[in-house]
Write an enzyme that holds these catalytic residues in place. Structure first.
Site, PDB file in Angstrom:
ATOM      1  N   GLU A  75      27.513  66.191  58.707  1.00 27.81           N
ATOM      2  CA  GLU A  75      27.391  67.654  58.693  1.00 27.81           C
ATOM      3  C   GLU A  75      28.800  68.229  58.602  1.00 27.81           C
ATOM      4  O   GLU A  75      29.678  67.913  59.420  1.00 27.81           O
ATOM      5  CB  GLU A  75      26.669  68.167  59.940  1.00 27.81           C
ATOM      6  CG  GLU A  75      26.680  69.693  59.959  1.00 27.81           C
ATOM      7  CD  GLU A  75      25.639  70.348  60.856  1.00 27.81           C
ATOM      8  OE1 GLU A  75      24.525  69.825  60.983  1.00 27.81           O
ATOM      9  OE2 GLU A  75      25.972  71.409  61.406  1.00 27.81           O
ATOM     10  N   HIS A  99      12.046  67.714  62.692  1.00 28.87           N
ATOM     11  CA  HIS A  99      12.088  67.094  64.012  1.00 28.87           C
ATOM     12  C   HIS A  99      10.681  66.541  64.247  1.00 28.87           C
ATOM     13  O   HIS A  99       9.707  67.052  63.678  1.00 28.87           O
ATOM     14  CB  HIS A  99      12.402  68.133  65.099  1.00 28.87           C
ATOM     15  CG  HIS A  99      13.796  68.696  64.991  1.00 28.87           C
ATOM     16  ND1 HIS A  99      14.039  70.022  64.795  1.00 28.87           N
ATOM     17  CD2 HIS A  99      15.004  68.085  65.065  1.00 28.87           C
ATOM     18  CE1 HIS A  99      15.355  70.219  64.736  1.00 28.87           C
ATOM     19  NE2 HIS A  99      15.957  69.058  64.894  1.00 28.87           N
ATOM     20  N   HIS A 108      30.269  69.698  61.782  1.00 23.60           N
ATOM     21  CA  HIS A 108      30.545  68.729  62.837  1.00 23.60           C
ATOM     22  C   HIS A 108      31.872  68.011  62.575  1.00 23.60           C
ATOM     23  O   HIS A 108      32.634  67.734  63.498  1.00 23.60           O
ATOM     24  CB  HIS A 108      29.416  67.705  62.939  1.00 23.60           C
ATOM     25  CG  HIS A 108      28.092  68.308  63.325  1.00 23.60           C
ATOM     26  ND1 HIS A 108      26.954  67.558  63.478  1.00 23.60           N
ATOM     27  CD2 HIS A 108      27.721  69.578  63.583  1.00 23.60           C
ATOM     28  CE1 HIS A 108      25.942  68.349  63.816  1.00 23.60           C
ATOM     29  NE2 HIS A 108      26.386  69.581  63.881  1.00 23.60           N
ATOM     30  N   ASP A 120      29.269  75.957  67.284  1.00 24.08           N
ATOM     31  CA  ASP A 120      28.761  75.445  66.003  1.00 24.08           C
ATOM     32  C   ASP A 120      28.113  76.602  65.253  1.00 24.08           C
ATOM     33  O   ASP A 120      27.077  77.119  65.659  1.00 24.08           O
ATOM     34  CB  ASP A 120      27.729  74.350  66.337  1.00 24.08           C
ATOM     35  CG  ASP A 120      27.206  73.643  65.108  1.00 24.08           C
ATOM     36  OD1 ASP A 120      27.738  73.874  64.006  1.00 24.08           O
ATOM     37  OD2 ASP A 120      26.254  72.855  65.258  1.00 24.08           O
ATOM     38  N   GLU A 128      23.866  61.211  63.084  1.00 24.08           N
ATOM     39  CA  GLU A 128      24.524  62.479  62.738  1.00 24.08           C
ATOM     40  C   GLU A 128      25.527  62.800  63.843  1.00 24.08           C
ATOM     41  O   GLU A 128      25.174  63.379  64.867  1.00 24.08           O
ATOM     42  CB  GLU A 128      23.479  63.603  62.627  1.00 24.08           C
ATOM     43  CG  GLU A 128      24.089  64.958  62.309  1.00 24.08           C
ATOM     44  CD  GLU A 128      23.062  66.104  62.245  1.00 24.08           C
ATOM     45  OE1 GLU A 128      21.841  65.849  62.299  1.00 24.08           O
ATOM     46  OE2 GLU A 128      23.493  67.263  62.150  1.00 24.08           O
ATOM     47  N   ASP A 140      22.127  72.678  56.534  1.00 29.92           N
ATOM     48  CA  ASP A 140      21.823  72.976  57.941  1.00 29.92           C
ATOM     49  C   ASP A 140      22.521  74.294  58.271  1.00 29.92           C
ATOM     50  O   ASP A 140      23.555  74.317  58.942  1.00 29.92           O
ATOM     51  CB  ASP A 140      22.285  71.827  58.854  1.00 29.92           C
ATOM     52  CG  ASP A 140      21.578  71.859  60.200  1.00 29.92           C
ATOM     53  OD1 ASP A 140      20.835  72.822  60.464  1.00 29.92           O
ATOM     54  OD2 ASP A 140      21.768  70.908  61.002  1.00 29.92           O
ATOM     55  N   ASP A 157      27.149  76.940  61.817  1.00 34.06           N
ATOM     56  CA  ASP A 157      26.147  76.734  60.759  1.00 34.06           C
ATOM     57  C   ASP A 157      26.156  77.839  59.719  1.00 34.06           C
ATOM     58  O   ASP A 157      25.113  78.406  59.353  1.00 34.06           O
ATOM     59  CB  ASP A 157      24.737  76.572  61.367  1.00 34.06           C
ATOM     60  CG  ASP A 157      24.602  75.311  62.203  1.00 34.06           C
ATOM     61  OD1 ASP A 157      25.316  74.326  61.919  1.00 34.06           O
ATOM     62  OD2 ASP A 157      23.797  75.298  63.145  1.00 34.06           O
ATOM     63  N   ASP A 196       8.466  69.291  65.069  1.00 31.77           N
ATOM     64  CA  ASP A 196       8.148  70.238  63.984  1.00 31.77           C
ATOM     65  C   ASP A 196       6.891  69.725  63.280  1.00 31.77           C
ATOM     66  O   ASP A 196       6.048  70.503  62.843  1.00 31.77           O
ATOM     67  CB  ASP A 196       9.271  70.294  62.924  1.00 31.77           C
ATOM     68  CG  ASP A 196      10.573  70.880  63.464  1.00 31.77           C
ATOM     69  OD1 ASP A 196      10.510  71.804  64.298  1.00 31.77           O
ATOM     70  OD2 ASP A 196      11.658  70.411  63.038  1.00 31.77           O
TER      71      ASP A 196
HETATM   72  C1  GLO Z   1      23.033  70.570  65.572  1.00 36.06           C
HETATM   73  C2  GLO Z   1      22.529  69.703  64.534  1.00 36.06           C
HETATM   74  C3  GLO Z   1      21.030  69.802  64.340  1.00 36.06           C
HETATM   75  C4  GLO Z   1      20.498  68.555  63.670  1.00 36.06           C
HETATM   76  C5  GLO Z   1      19.014  68.515  63.641  1.00 36.06           C
HETATM   77  C6  GLO Z   1      18.495  67.257  62.989  1.00 36.06           C
HETATM   78  O1  GLO Z   1      24.180  70.787  65.753  1.00 36.06           O
HETATM   79  O2  GLO Z   1      23.189  69.943  63.333  1.00 36.06           O
HETATM   80  O3  GLO Z   1      20.693  70.932  63.594  1.00 36.06           O
HETATM   81  O4  GLO Z   1      21.008  68.460  62.385  1.00 36.06           O
HETATM   82  O5  GLO Z   1      18.542  68.605  64.925  1.00 36.06           O
HETATM   83  O6  GLO Z   1      18.662  66.180  63.792  1.00 36.06           O
HETATM   84 MG    MG Z   2      22.788  69.051  61.402  1.00 38.53          MG
END
Ligand code: GLO
Ligand code: MG
Length: 346
Positions: A212, A51, A215, A250, A176, A285, A252, A54
């Protein structure tokens, strides 16, 4: 099947998370960015995703000169560690100015902030040596539909993308998509939406996407189909592999954790389309489960890569000829069982 090639791997500092959720505090102590970079190196990953904050913490309080200085210092550290920066993403969901959305906020001052912040994110990407900007449009949607004008929101999104494309003629934008969370409904919920809006911008060639797995599943879609779709357009520029158990928050989860067969089909789609051949990375991710102890902090990343590589082998050793014969005979019951037995190791 595409010719065998090897993959490059990546994760972000947020993937070494501390375990906090909306109901409880961290379960592992906070670690420095340097520690996270060290772990990435130790695991033998090739790149880190960032980010903007970051890379340059407290970015909003810093001048352009300071931003340049810190980003360049970081680039030196990455070079020293032999790690590339895969992408930079503007964090447009944290500031008091993005409470009601960023590019689609109803307040023009807030929209202005979102655009300025995105342009600074592009500066950082340039200093870190990547041309890829990832846009997870976290708050571009609504909690209640009557609060925003959907048509106008599409126009505002295009305006924002156009400003970024004009600011730097080399950068590429990878959208994304995610259908929900934190919003009730997002404006760009799927890859189809991301690639369609690209066509409305001043330079559609430079607007692509990032898939992703979780998602896609939250949108009720098969991530393997999303991969094939995006790659049919030559627009899959990055990838967040993970897993998700049904329609809930979500999660992950580690890649393949909830549904190995769905993971297998994603790998097959990547193989068939030659993902990675133009330098694209496989990013995970994923997050550690909240109960994870400090000594097991990297396991979800190591395991995701391990599962991925095992599934590459499974994809490459799948008996395509036998599958073809079963397909020609419309014997899908046998095809189904063949996949199951292949995954079980027989
Ligand atoms: C959240 C997203 C997040 C993005 C990250 C990069 O649901 O997956 O992790 O991938 O902020 O933009
Ligand atoms: Mg992501």
């Amino acid at each position: 099947m595409a010719k065998a090639h090897s993959y490059k791997f990546c994760f972000g500092p947020w993937n070494l998370s501390e375990g906090q959720d909306p109901y409880g505090p961290p379960t592992r102590p906070a670690q420095s960015f340097d520690w996270k970079l060290e772990q990435l190196k130790k695991l033998g990953f090739d790149a880190m995703m960032f980010h903007d904050d970051d890379a340059v913490p407290d970015i909003d309080g810093k001048s352009d000169t300071q931003l340049r200085k810190e980003a360049r210092e970081l680039k030196k550290r990455l070079d020293g560690a032999g790690i590339a920066a895969e992408m930079v993403a503007p964090r447009l969901w944290f500031s008091p100015l993005t409470i009601d959305g960023a590019y689609t906020s109803n307040d023009p001052k807030c929209r202005q902030y979102a655009i300025e912040r995105s342009l600074r994110c592009i500066d950082i990407a340039r200093y870190l040596g990547t041309d890829l900007i990832v846009l997870w449009l976290a708050r571009e949607g609504t909690y209640l539909r009557e609060s925003k004008n959907g048509r106008r929101s599409v126009e505002l999104l295009v305006e924002a993308l156009d400003k970024m494309l004009a600011y730097d003629r080399k950068i590429r934008l990878a959208i994304e998509p995610k259908p929900n969370e934190p919003m009730d409904h997002a404006y760009l919920p799927t890859i189809g939406h991301a690639l369609a809006i690209a066509q409305l911008t001043r330079d559609p060639k430079r607007v692509g996407c990032l898939i992703e797995s979780a998602h896609a599943m939250l949108a009720g879609l098969d991530p393997a189909d999303e991969i094939d779709f995006a790659m049919a357009f030559g627009k899959l520029w990055s990838l967040h592999l993970n897993d998700q158990n049904g329609l809930k928050f979500d999660q992950d989860k580690p890649f393949g954790s909830a549904n190995l067969r769905v993971a297998f089909n994603q790998v097959r789609a990547l193989e068939r389309n030659g993902y990675g051949k133009n330098g694209e990375y496989v990013c995970f991710d994923v997050h550690p489960f909240r109960p994870t102890k400090v000594e097991h902090w990297l396991a979800h990343l190591e395991n995701s890569r391990r599962t991925f590589l095992r599934l590459v082998q499974k994809a490459r050793t799948f008996n395509e000829k036998a599958a073809k014969a079963l397909i020609a005979d419309r014997n899908y019951a046998a095809l189904d069982q063949m996949v199951i037995e292949h995954l079980m190791g027989r």
